[in-house]
Design a protein around this motif. Structure first.
Motif, PDB file in Angstrom:
ATOM      1  N   ARG A 253      25.519  60.732  90.196  1.00 10.06           N
ATOM      2  CA  ARG A 253      24.883  59.646  90.936  1.00 10.06           C
ATOM      3  C   ARG A 253      25.801  58.408  90.910  1.00 10.06           C
ATOM      4  N   PRO A 254      25.752  57.569  91.927  1.00 10.64           N
ATOM      5  CA  PRO A 254      26.583  56.358  91.906  1.00 10.64           C
ATOM      6  C   PRO A 254      26.376  55.540  90.631  1.00 10.64           C
ATOM      7  N   SER A 255      25.146  55.409  90.173  1.00  8.08           N
ATOM      8  CA  SER A 255      24.911  54.600  88.968  1.00  8.08           C
ATOM      9  C   SER A 255      25.633  55.193  87.764  1.00  8.08           C
ATOM     10  N   THR A 256      25.733  56.506  87.686  1.00 11.96           N
ATOM     11  CA  THR A 256      26.470  57.142  86.593  1.00 11.96           C
ATOM     12  C   THR A 256      27.974  56.911  86.741  1.00 11.96           C
ATOM     13  N   LEU A 257      28.477  57.105  87.931  1.00 14.40           N
ATOM     14  CA  LEU A 257      29.918  56.944  88.139  1.00 14.40           C
ATOM     15  C   LEU A 257      30.344  55.504  87.871  1.00 14.40           C
ATOM     16  N   ILE A 258      29.496  54.552  88.222  1.00 14.80           N
ATOM     17  CA  ILE A 258      29.806  53.152  87.921  1.00 14.80           C
ATOM     18  C   ILE A 258      29.958  52.959  86.412  1.00 14.80           C
ATOM     19  N   GLU A 259      29.065  53.547  85.631  1.00 13.87           N
ATOM     20  CA  GLU A 259      29.163  53.411  84.181  1.00 13.87           C
ATOM     21  C   GLU A 259      30.420  54.084  83.638  1.00 13.87           C
ATOM     22  N   VAL A 260      30.762  55.239  84.183  1.00 11.71           N
ATOM     23  CA  VAL A 260      31.985  55.931  83.751  1.00 11.71           C
ATOM     24  C   VAL A 260      33.208  55.048  84.009  1.00 11.71           C
ATOM     25  N   LEU A 261      33.256  54.453  85.176  1.00 11.68           N
ATOM     26  CA  LEU A 261      34.421  53.636  85.519  1.00 11.68           C
ATOM     27  C   LEU A 261      34.434  52.344  84.714  1.00 11.68           C
TER      28      LEU A 261
ATOM     29  N   CYS B 183      23.501  61.586 104.513  1.00 12.84           N
ATOM     30  CA  CYS B 183      22.196  62.238 104.604  1.00 12.84           C
ATOM     31  C   CYS B 183      21.995  63.063 103.342  1.00 12.84           C
ATOM     32  N   ASP B 184      20.798  63.613 103.192  1.00  9.82           N
ATOM     33  CA  ASP B 184      20.517  64.467 102.045  1.00  9.82           C
ATOM     34  C   ASP B 184      21.213  65.813 102.218  1.00  9.82           C
ATOM     35  N   ALA B 185      21.166  66.605 101.162  1.00 10.83           N
ATOM     36  CA  ALA B 185      21.983  67.824 101.110  1.00 10.83           C
ATOM     37  C   ALA B 185      21.570  68.882 102.126  1.00 10.83           C
ATOM     38  N   LEU B 186      20.295  69.083 102.302  1.00 13.83           N
ATOM     39  CA  LEU B 186      19.895  70.140 103.240  1.00 13.83           C
ATOM     40  C   LEU B 186      20.149  69.741 104.686  1.00 13.83           C
ATOM     41  N   THR B 187      19.986  68.464 104.980  1.00  9.40           N
ATOM     42  CA  THR B 187      20.340  67.992 106.322  1.00  9.40           C
ATOM     43  C   THR B 187      21.836  68.174 106.549  1.00  9.40           C
ATOM     44  N   PHE B 188      22.626  67.889 105.542  1.00  6.95           N
ATOM     45  CA  PHE B 188      24.071  68.085 105.657  1.00  6.95           C
ATOM     46  C   PHE B 188      24.383  69.554 105.964  1.00  6.95           C
TER      47      PHE B 188
ATOM     48  N   ALA C 132      23.691  56.368  98.657  1.00  7.82           N
ATOM     49  CA  ALA C 132      24.021  57.615  97.952  1.00  7.82           C
ATOM     50  C   ALA C 132      23.118  57.814  96.733  1.00  7.82           C
ATOM     51  N   GLU C 133      22.772  56.716  96.079  1.00  7.71           N
ATOM     52  CA  GLU C 133      21.858  56.817  94.931  1.00  7.71           C
ATOM     53  C   GLU C 133      20.494  57.341  95.387  1.00  7.71           C
ATOM     54  N   ILE C 134      20.000  56.776  96.470  1.00  6.84           N
ATOM     55  CA  ILE C 134      18.690  57.182  97.003  1.00  6.84           C
ATOM     56  C   ILE C 134      18.732  58.638  97.439  1.00  6.84           C
ATOM     57  N   LEU C 135      19.788  59.007  98.136  1.00  6.17           N
ATOM     58  CA  LEU C 135      19.878  60.372  98.664  1.00  6.17           C
ATOM     59  C   LEU C 135      20.126  61.386  97.559  1.00  6.17           C
ATOM     60  N   SER C 136      20.800  60.974  96.485  1.00  6.64           N
ATOM     61  CA  SER C 136      21.031  61.903  95.363  1.00  6.64           C
ATOM     62  C   SER C 136      19.705  62.418  94.824  1.00  6.64           C
ATOM     63  N   GLU C 137      18.787  61.495  94.625  1.00  4.89           N
ATOM     64  CA  GLU C 137      17.483  61.878  94.093  1.00  4.89           C
ATOM     65  C   GLU C 137      16.778  62.837  95.041  1.00  4.89           C
ATOM     66  N   ARG C 138      16.849  62.531  96.320  1.00 10.94           N
ATOM     67  CA  ARG C 138      16.184  63.390  97.299  1.00 10.94           C
ATOM     68  C   ARG C 138      16.847  64.762  97.354  1.00 10.94           C
ATOM     69  N   SER C 139      18.167  64.812  97.333  1.00 16.50           N
ATOM     70  CA  SER C 139      18.855  66.100  97.417  1.00 16.50           C
ATOM     71  C   SER C 139      18.534  66.977  96.213  1.00 16.50           C
ATOM     72  N   LEU C 140      18.517  66.386  95.036  1.00 20.09           N
ATOM     73  CA  LEU C 140      18.272  67.191  93.834  1.00 20.09           C
ATOM     74  C   LEU C 140      16.840  67.727  93.785  1.00 20.09           C
ATOM     75  N   SER C 141      15.945  67.139  94.547  1.00 18.43           N
ATOM     76  CA  SER C 141      14.563  67.628  94.533  1.00 18.43           C
ATOM     77  C   SER C 141      14.330  68.702  95.589  1.00 18.43           C
ATOM     78  N   GLU C 142      15.342  68.981  96.390  1.00 21.36           N
ATOM     79  CA  GLU C 142      15.091  69.861  97.535  1.00 21.36           C
ATOM     80  C   GLU C 142      14.933  71.329  97.151  1.00 21.36           C
ATOM     81  N   ARG C 143      15.592  71.721  96.077  1.00 20.22           N
ATOM     82  CA  ARG C 143      15.478  73.128  95.689  1.00 20.22           C
ATOM     83  C   ARG C 143      14.021  73.523  95.467  1.00 20.22           C
TER      84      ARG C 143
END
Lengths: 251, 251, 251, 251, 251, 251
Positions: free
Chosen positions: A81-89, A205-210, E122-133
């Motif tokens: 997630r962006p929030s995680t990557l920000i902390e890593v950096l 977009c979200d993963a399934l839309t992608f 991307a943060e918002i969409l990450s959460e949505r994508s991970l819930s899609e399964r």
């Protein structure tokens, strides 16, 4: 010199000569039918390692995971997630600045990282700016941060245009597939792809839309054009592009 | 099979055969006068790559940064705070579980990671446990997580005891230095060290206190005993130790 | 002296004599058919209070909640996520260090806390280490942190082995049930248990999986062997074990 | 019934009779020259325990740490940041709701907790409200949360007015000091205080400013008026006030 | 229609006609000697309000604070850290999606927000994508997010080029100053500036470094060219540019 | 003077005269059949702007979003979680304190914000208090924070009592509806409401429970009594109430 292959005394000696460092950053995500999941990390890493062998520049460890949420509907993708990557950096830069590094140059292989890496820079600098009042009107140390996308380098762009024209596309491009194969020739893949050039569209977009938009993972590209020889040209161009940008950054 | 060198279709096919994966995790930190900064990442990575070549096990990308705060007084160390590393592991496991992986085996090269990795497992499982009530009394999916420290493997321990006895020590050990050199023979270093065996003590302290206790970075070890040939033995032992643990984990 | 029963002036005076403190930490979670939900907090608290009555050691308030996610399928369990517990410990230690305490000794009653408490120590020390560069090369204050598990003390272990042998087990053990009953004799419970010794296994799983593995909450133990008299022995042993460890920590 | 002294089966049985619980919450902070550091936790705990002995109400473990930043210039104060306390309460309520508790009644002993506890309730409810759309228009479970300050109870207020008038004050009050002494008569303290009634003012400031305003820690109070007998009256009144509020909350 | 001036029933009715919304987002930061601190919020707000008066588009409340850390050495600047702004946008979009909005169009007035807003998406969409399964292979609702920078609109760019050429610059530009003055003619300022065109450079630095590079706050611009009449042209162009982009986004 | 309409030099000059600032804070949430979604932001903003025109007080940008989770079942409500609002206020106050503001006066229009704003103050002060030990016993700067609710002002309360008596109620009150209409007369709404006075109850619940309790969004109020003329009286009273409170705060 690669940081991972150096001793701390060698780093200490390097810091006497230079306070700059190149940090490769990529992603772990699908790259279409013949592209490697590690493409976005492999490309900047290969460029950085070659650069570090030829020039007295310290190369840090590769950040293999990036922001890849839109690829999560394809097996193998691992996304921060962006929030995680920000902390890593933030932790990475804090550690480097602690040792006296003043110029941290992130060599990036993934378009999806750009926004988050720049947000991370702003996060790091916010903390420093807010502490400056108590420092009596002096800047809080000398810390320069920049992001360079190898795939935006002038030389590499020209080769891609020459070799692929519009079939370069936006994701799983023949240029990045070629470069990753040049780094790992044993991993060259054969795969039929149809249509030759994949459809274009937005990745926000979200993963399934992608996955609905880009059924085999490619975006506007024809990576069946990729080959190891092209990759070697991209590697050479990438080293030149990155070195030029790094030298401009230092000065 | 290395995830970074696979296509998403190859991962999809692998998931039909197995839902287990090995994730190397290390650290970027000083390892004394002749040890490499990347030692803790290189060792589990080398073992995992060898294991993945010989057996049908998927090997994920290496987490190069770990919890190394106590080494920050030595140049080159890059440390993630525990809270950051927990988020990295949470996102990593979330992505893998999303694809259907059920057994995630972290192959670790750094003692300083152990507490945080286990805390991360508990963080991940907390979320799953709290969601189970709404799932009608069924466990929230099948997700098994484990941590295996290569340097605690039985075979490797026996070799270290045979070769070094008490001079193995606790950090910058001759066994890990040897193994990293076996992976990167071009990075073998020569360095005088005195005393031959470094002092012992606790690493649970801030960075400057650590450096006062362990002036050249070694803890209780004599890494001048290291050599490439030893490293090859540790690599073989490490593959066997890890494979045994992984198979026990899967069943 | 118990902090909760002291005035601030008494604490101020204590700090002139000593800068060490013992902080009991436990958990609120099921402990099988005859064990108390508060067992893991009651045991270290009882030991600490007895120790504080007999010796000039300040005893802080008990942290009643710990990391107990795996017990959440049993009513009454209240669990903190590791990320929450880390913040609690960070604030606790920050407050204590602010007053000049230099040696914070956590007396722990719950195995499930160990990883998170150690991760919290690393979180606290990370911040201190990163600030040291600006402090001119001096350690950031004198702050020592340690975790001592009362159930790992030598004296207590010996009694448990003598009284229960292999029936001591790993959770809802007769030793901890006995000790909690010695502290609260009015809360002694009678409960039939079958089998006499509960099954063994791993607790690193989600809550419903845990309950499937350990249907009545016990792990490898036979707490029907517990009694108040045993508990009194464990209390005495616990005080000696903890005192010994605390004194070693101070010096 | 105290949760800490119950087995999980007893909690399971209780949940058949009632889904309400009382959770004492306090603080660990200076309470002037003769008040105990634990006063704010001891008072609601003593009330809750007495209530739980006389009535069939489950009493959870005491949250000993609260938001006490303004007292940090006095030794012994341990403060949680509001963000930490919100997470503690979130995890606590999540665990309780997971078991089927629907009415969580926090019995509070510290004015400085009020804002943060109510913010925590809003944090918990925010998550539930945002999930309701996907639940088809039904409320997300039945979860009622409330905060009751024992020191605001009608009966207790009347006794304090009768006994102390304006000398009750706002912090380190004779009523709370009396109640804590009734719970722990062995901890009664003697201390000279001047002036008899402490100065008044606002506590919304940093710790050193607070100490300048309130040099011995008292705010507008004359706790030299406290005694054990008063405390017994406050205890009885507190039980009645809390029981009345709890019953109104359940219905 | 402005959301702030509508009733909830009017919003309910609007949602029957359209599920799109325009959200103005700006910053509160210095804009040179004659530019307003609120320029970056005023400009998109003025455009959005005019657009909402002329067309059936709902306009949300303006986000007045943005990421402005590099301007903190100039009085009046108020900056959100990227991590804070991401949370604000996450909560905003969650609320809107909860009501059934599917197309959220952020109309931005500040270049410094771009990276963080995209990271928030991307943060918002990450959460949505991970819930899609767990949603059985269907996309998690229909949620489209986009960012449009009014100052990048084609029509506005052309006017700026015509009026100012290279003197438009990068911050405190005559175009934005003009537009803010058109919105608030009572706030037109007179200020001498030297040199006429400010120096150029990078803004990716801490606040004091920024002020050293750009002593009066302008970057490459000549805002003394600004006037209300120009601002009216930019307003008209901005409405057309934003409307075109919004319509393309909806379809 | 409004910050948004000032230049940084004007702010710099103001800081020579005063280090106080008024920050309006509201919410974006349903206000019943004839109340505006923006009511809670419009009211304090209108009061603050009028005050800033008549007196030399700097007025910051309005925080349009507040904690409104209980209103989320009504379209148009946009809510920040308490944890988000705390971060927003932390960054806001950090920025202002960085410039030398010492008295930050939040003028609030929403009861649901009160707990979170006070928790935010405690969060900000916690950090400052914990840093004071290293500052040698001096308070960490001079920073005063307060919250004033316009709807609790004495003058406004008296008018509401005179005009509406018990029909003022608790949410979507005729006083706030009137005031918002006085600010935006073009937004006056007509709506039938039944019953005339809405039911009373608690708002501490999730969104769907709230809507069940309060079907049209009003709480105990009769906003059909509202009119622009009343609003003008509330505006005048609000300016006097706020000014009095602000002056008391400064001294």
């Amino acid at each position: 010199m690669r940081l991972q292959l150096a001793t701390w005394q060698e780093v200490e000696a390097y810091l006497q000569r230079s306070t700059g460092i190149i940090m490769p950053i990529g992603s772990t995500e699908q790259h279409g039918p013949n592209g490697l999941v590690g493409t976005d990390a492999i490309c900047p890493e290969a460029i950085a390692w070659a650069l570090g062998e030829r020039h007295d520049v310290l190369i840090g460890p590769t950040q293999n995971l990036g922001m890849a949420q839109h690829h999560l509907a394809f097996p193998g993708t691992v996304s921060l997630r962006p929030s995680t990557l920000i902390e890593v950096l933030r932790d990475t830069v804090s550690s480097l600045a602690h040792h006296g590094f003043t110029h941290v140059f992130f060599l990036n292989g993934h378009g999806g990282n750009i926004a988050t890496v720049n947000a991370a820079f702003a996060e790091i600098l916010s903390e420093r700016s807010l502490s400056e009042r108590s420092l009596g009107g002096q800047p809080n140390g000398d810390l320069q941060l920049t992001l360079f996308n190898w795939f935006m380098g002038r030389r590499g762009r020209e080769i891609a245009k020459e070799l692929y024209g519009d079939a370069e596309g936006g994701h799983a491009t023949p240029s990045e597939v070629s470069l990753s194969w040049a780094a790992y020739p044993e991993a060259v893949k054969e795969a039929a792809m149809s249509p030759h050039v994949a459809p274009e569209g937005s990745a926000q977009c979200d993963a399934l839309t992608f996955r609905k938009r880009f059924p085999d993972g490619r975006m506007g590209s024809a990576p069946s054009l990729a080959c190891v020889e092209h990759g070697q040209r991209f590697l050479e161009a990438g080293v030149e592009d990155a070195l030029e940008a790094y030298r401009a950054f230092l000065s």
